[in-house]
Design a protein around this motif. Sequence first.
Motif, PDB file in Angstrom:
ATOM      1  N   HIS A  74       0.830  -1.210   0.000  1.00  0.00           N
ATOM      2  CA  HIS A  74       0.000   0.000   0.000  1.00  0.00           C
ATOM      3  C   HIS A  74       0.865   1.261   0.000  1.00  0.00           C
ATOM      4  CE1 HIS A  74      -3.343   2.671   1.089  1.00  0.00           C
ATOM      5  NE2 HIS A  74      -2.580   3.147   2.045  1.00  0.00           N
ATOM      6  N   HIS A  75       0.509   2.219  -0.860  1.00  0.00           N
ATOM      7  CA  HIS A  75       1.161   3.526  -0.849  1.00  0.00           C
ATOM      8  C   HIS A  75       0.385   4.442   0.088  1.00  0.00           C
ATOM      9  CE1 HIS A  75       3.352   7.034  -2.185  1.00  0.00           C
ATOM     10  NE2 HIS A  75       2.211   7.650  -2.444  1.00  0.00           N
ATOM     11  N   ALA A  76       1.087   5.127   0.932  1.00  0.00           N
ATOM     12  CA  ALA A  76       0.439   5.932   1.974  1.00  0.00           C
ATOM     13  C   ALA A  76      -0.525   6.964   1.403  1.00  0.00           C
ATOM     14  CB  ALA A  76       1.505   6.629   2.820  1.00  0.00           C
ATOM     15  N   TRP A  77      -1.704   7.041   2.000  1.00  0.00           N
ATOM     16  CA  TRP A  77      -2.640   8.117   1.711  1.00  0.00           C
ATOM     17  C   TRP A  77      -2.372   9.276   2.653  1.00  0.00           C
ATOM     18  CZ3 TRP A  77      -8.233   5.676   1.295  1.00  0.00           C
ATOM     19  CH2 TRP A  77      -8.257   4.762   0.225  1.00  0.00           C
ATOM     20  N   SER A  78      -2.850  10.447   2.286  1.00  0.00           N
ATOM     21  CA  SER A  78      -2.778  11.568   3.210  1.00  0.00           C
ATOM     22  C   SER A  78      -3.800  11.343   4.320  1.00  0.00           C
ATOM     23  CB  SER A  78      -3.091  12.880   2.490  1.00  0.00           C
ATOM     24  OG  SER A  78      -4.485  12.951   2.176  1.00  0.00           O
ATOM     25  N   PRO A  79      -3.581  11.920   5.505  1.00  0.00           N
ATOM     26  CA  PRO A  79      -4.572  11.781   6.580  1.00  0.00           C
ATOM     27  C   PRO A  79      -5.968  12.222   6.145  1.00  0.00           C
ATOM     28  CG  PRO A  79      -2.530  12.649   7.461  1.00  0.00           C
ATOM     29  CD  PRO A  79      -2.376  12.626   5.969  1.00  0.00           C
ATOM     30  N   ALA A  80      -6.032  13.302   5.368  1.00  0.00           N
ATOM     31  CA  ALA A  80      -7.337  13.797   4.923  1.00  0.00           C
ATOM     32  C   ALA A  80      -8.042  12.771   4.033  1.00  0.00           C
ATOM     33  CB  ALA A  80      -7.173  15.122   4.188  1.00  0.00           C
ATOM     34  N   GLN A  81      -7.290  12.138   3.131  1.00  0.00           N
ATOM     35  CA  GLN A  81      -7.866  11.096   2.279  1.00  0.00           C
ATOM     36  C   GLN A  81      -8.394   9.946   3.118  1.00  0.00           C
ATOM     37  OE1 GLN A  81      -4.243  10.633  -0.257  1.00  0.00           O
ATOM     38  NE2 GLN A  81      -5.691  10.442  -1.939  1.00  0.00           N
ATOM     39  N   ALA A  82      -7.601   9.527   4.100  1.00  0.00           N
ATOM     40  CA  ALA A  82      -7.996   8.406   4.944  1.00  0.00           C
ATOM     41  C   ALA A  82      -9.263   8.725   5.736  1.00  0.00           C
ATOM     42  CB  ALA A  82      -6.859   8.045   5.895  1.00  0.00           C
ATOM     43  N   SER A 109      -9.375  13.895  17.883  1.00  0.00           N
ATOM     44  CA  SER A 109      -8.080  13.606  18.509  1.00  0.00           C
ATOM     45  C   SER A 109      -6.910  13.796  17.550  1.00  0.00           C
ATOM     46  CB  SER A 109      -8.060  12.181  19.089  1.00  0.00           C
ATOM     47  OG  SER A 109      -8.064  11.197  18.072  1.00  0.00           O
ATOM     48  N   VAL A 110      -7.114  13.549  16.246  1.00  0.00           N
ATOM     49  CA  VAL A 110      -6.011  13.708  15.289  1.00  0.00           C
ATOM     50  C   VAL A 110      -6.128  14.984  14.470  1.00  0.00           C
ATOM     51  CG1 VAL A 110      -5.628  11.223  15.094  1.00  0.00           C
ATOM     52  CG2 VAL A 110      -7.168  12.343  13.478  1.00  0.00           C
ATOM     53  N   GLY A 111      -7.348  15.545  14.386  1.00  0.00           N
ATOM     54  CA  GLY A 111      -7.554  16.750  13.600  1.00  0.00           C
ATOM     55  C   GLY A 111      -7.877  16.423  12.152  1.00  0.00           C
ATOM     56  N   ILE A 112      -8.659  17.281  11.507  1.00  0.00           N
ATOM     57  CA  ILE A 112      -8.984  17.079  10.096  1.00  0.00           C
ATOM     58  C   ILE A 112      -7.721  17.184   9.244  1.00  0.00           C
ATOM     59  CG2 ILE A 112     -10.263  18.050   8.138  1.00  0.00           C
ATOM     60  CD1 ILE A 112     -12.426  18.883  10.095  1.00  0.00           C
ATOM     61  N   TYR A 113      -6.860  18.128   9.635  1.00  0.00           N
ATOM     62  CA  TYR A 113      -5.542  18.258   9.014  1.00  0.00           C
ATOM     63  C   TYR A 113      -4.501  17.986  10.094  1.00  0.00           C
ATOM     64  CZ  TYR A 113      -8.118  20.714   5.321  1.00  0.00           C
ATOM     65  OH  TYR A 113      -9.004  21.044   4.324  1.00  0.00           O
ATOM     66  N   PRO A 114      -4.141  16.720  10.320  1.00  0.00           N
ATOM     67  CA  PRO A 114      -3.195  16.392  11.386  1.00  0.00           C
ATOM     68  C   PRO A 114      -1.854  17.106  11.209  1.00  0.00           C
ATOM     69  CG  PRO A 114      -4.280  14.419  10.574  1.00  0.00           C
ATOM     70  CD  PRO A 114      -4.639  15.515   9.635  1.00  0.00           C
ATOM     71  N   VAL A 115      -1.176  17.340  12.315  1.00  0.00           N
ATOM     72  CA  VAL A 115       0.149  17.949  12.277  1.00  0.00           C
ATOM     73  C   VAL A 115       1.050  17.112  11.368  1.00  0.00           C
ATOM     74  CG1 VAL A 115       2.236  18.381  13.631  1.00  0.00           C
ATOM     75  CG2 VAL A 115       0.005  19.096  14.500  1.00  0.00           C
ATOM     76  N   THR A 129       0.807  17.366   7.999  1.00  0.00           N
ATOM     77  CA  THR A 129       0.138  17.273   6.709  1.00  0.00           C
ATOM     78  C   THR A 129       0.624  18.372   5.769  1.00  0.00           C
ATOM     79  OG1 THR A 129      -1.852  16.361   7.762  1.00  0.00           O
ATOM     80  CG2 THR A 129      -2.092  17.245   5.541  1.00  0.00           C
ATOM     81  N   LEU A 130       0.971  17.989   4.543  1.00  0.00           N
ATOM     82  CA  LEU A 130       1.381  18.958   3.527  1.00  0.00           C
ATOM     83  C   LEU A 130       0.124  19.485   2.825  1.00  0.00           C
ATOM     84  CD1 LEU A 130       3.785  20.279   1.986  1.00  0.00           C
ATOM     85  CD2 LEU A 130       3.587  18.396   0.337  1.00  0.00           C
ATOM     86  N   ILE A 150      -6.668  26.730   3.122  1.00  0.00           N
ATOM     87  CA  ILE A 150      -6.266  25.451   2.525  1.00  0.00           C
ATOM     88  C   ILE A 150      -7.219  25.091   1.386  1.00  0.00           C
ATOM     89  CG2 ILE A 150      -6.043  22.972   2.942  1.00  0.00           C
ATOM     90  CD1 ILE A 150      -5.276  23.640   5.836  1.00  0.00           C
ATOM     91  N   VAL A 151      -6.635  24.735   0.248  1.00  0.00           N
ATOM     92  CA  VAL A 151      -7.469  24.324  -0.882  1.00  0.00           C
ATOM     93  C   VAL A 151      -7.309  22.829  -1.184  1.00  0.00           C
ATOM     94  CG1 VAL A 151      -7.528  26.597  -1.943  1.00  0.00           C
ATOM     95  CG2 VAL A 151      -5.694  25.014  -2.553  1.00  0.00           C
ATOM     96  N   SER A 152      -6.191  22.227  -0.767  1.00  0.00           N
ATOM     97  CA  SER A 152      -5.998  20.804  -1.030  1.00  0.00           C
ATOM     98  C   SER A 152      -4.897  20.235  -0.147  1.00  0.00           C
ATOM     99  CB  SER A 152      -5.644  20.560  -2.504  1.00  0.00           C
ATOM    100  OG  SER A 152      -4.402  21.151  -2.831  1.00  0.00           O
ATOM    101  N   VAL A 153      -4.944  18.923   0.017  1.00  0.00           N
ATOM    102  CA  VAL A 153      -3.864  18.193   0.682  1.00  0.00           C
ATOM    103  C   VAL A 153      -2.969  17.641  -0.418  1.00  0.00           C
ATOM    104  CG1 VAL A 153      -3.292  16.200   2.102  1.00  0.00           C
ATOM    105  CG2 VAL A 153      -5.261  17.612   2.671  1.00  0.00           C
ATOM    106  N   GLU A 154      -1.669  17.751  -0.255  1.00  0.00           N
ATOM    107  CA  GLU A 154      -0.731  17.393  -1.308  1.00  0.00           C
ATOM    108  C   GLU A 154       0.137  16.189  -0.940  1.00  0.00           C
ATOM    109  OE1 GLU A 154      -0.482  19.030  -4.408  1.00  0.00           O
ATOM    110  OE2 GLU A 154      -2.394  19.879  -3.696  1.00  0.00           O
TER     111      GLU A 154
END
Length: 405
Positions: free
Chosen positions: A293-301, A324-330, A332-333, A383-387
């Motif tokens: 598996h290639h890692a997804w971004s936290p937001a995707q997950a 507890s983790v945040g929508i955009y966890p620390v 996150t790019l 923020i417009v997107s997670v990269e």
Amino acid sequence: MKQIDASQLRVGMFVMKLGGSWLKHPFWRTQFQLSNQGQIEDIRKAGITEVWIDPERGEDVLPANLMPTSAPAVPEPEPLTRETLAARPPITPTSLKEEWKHAQQLVQNGKATLGHMFAEARMGRALETEKALLLVDDVSNSLARNSYALIALARLKTKDDYTYLHSFAVCALMVALAKTLGLPEDEIRECGLGGLVHDIGKSAMPRTLLDKSTALTKDELALLQTHAVGGHHLLVGTGQFSEIAREICLHHHERIDGSGYPDAQKADGISLWAKMGAICDVYDTLTSSSPYHHAWSPAQALKYMMARTDTQFDRTIFQAFTRSVGIYPVGTLVKLRTNRLGVVVNQNEASALKPDVVVFYSGNTKTRVRPERISLSKSDDAIVSVEDATTWGLSDEEVSDMCLV
């Protein structure tokens, strides 16, 4: 048939005959495939020293260079005692940068501790809870000092690190979630311990199965799924693990629509702890690089999992997990409206969509810029997107380094 010593047994072997009288061993069948470590332990406890296997119908004996030795392949963790824990200063909140160094050392200690536990389990030795519980205490203390550093670091793992650091990351996520749910301190601790050992049954799985990067066959999947029951058998056999840890190990693959395993439990039939374990396990799996598996971004997950609340994951517990983790966890790019890249370095409790970020890259010029910390709650930018770091020619390490600016 091939005659082997009982010490050479491993999951996946097809047993043709057990040494000694059939009256002296606990198996009603004379021929069967070993599906979990518990069966191997039962054979050894019965005093059976010789076994005949069929290598064409199951796993063969490992080559000498792959056989586990008396010493684990990973370094022994640094010794921890309750005296050293008690001697530590009172816990006070720290900045992300200050906690980052402590968290780095803790991740390495966690990897060593878990590597040692898995090695002991592979060799059929009794698991001890003392070092594991002390590690959970360290995890809890780190999260108390800064709730973001350790979880951000634990997500950064290579494919080679995955087996051990996945269990460590699930431990940290379980502790954070248990704190968010307001569980008692002793229960928080046991939830963390359950996270550490939730996959201990995989210690009995063939390495080729765990490292396989292509789709598993039906038989391979069936064998892999025995790790939950096998791990539970290991924990019960020690007599040292609580009901909470055992429950998380056995049922973290259950789903509320009944599609999980090993018991196809549904909704209220699944314990709170197992529901927590399911969420933490899947989240870390999705956000980590592994052989398959290639890692997804936290937001995707989180988006993927949110769409599966009420079918796979408990909605109320998942909402607490998101807090507890945040929508955009620390760590996150993200890309901002101004076409700049930044890394999330702090959550905003008043607005989860407007965390603090450190901007360090211009999307217009494709070059680095002087790092600048911005509080999006006080800025017109957004923020417009997670990269994905690799899309921009960046590494995960380069992105995480911005957390220390």
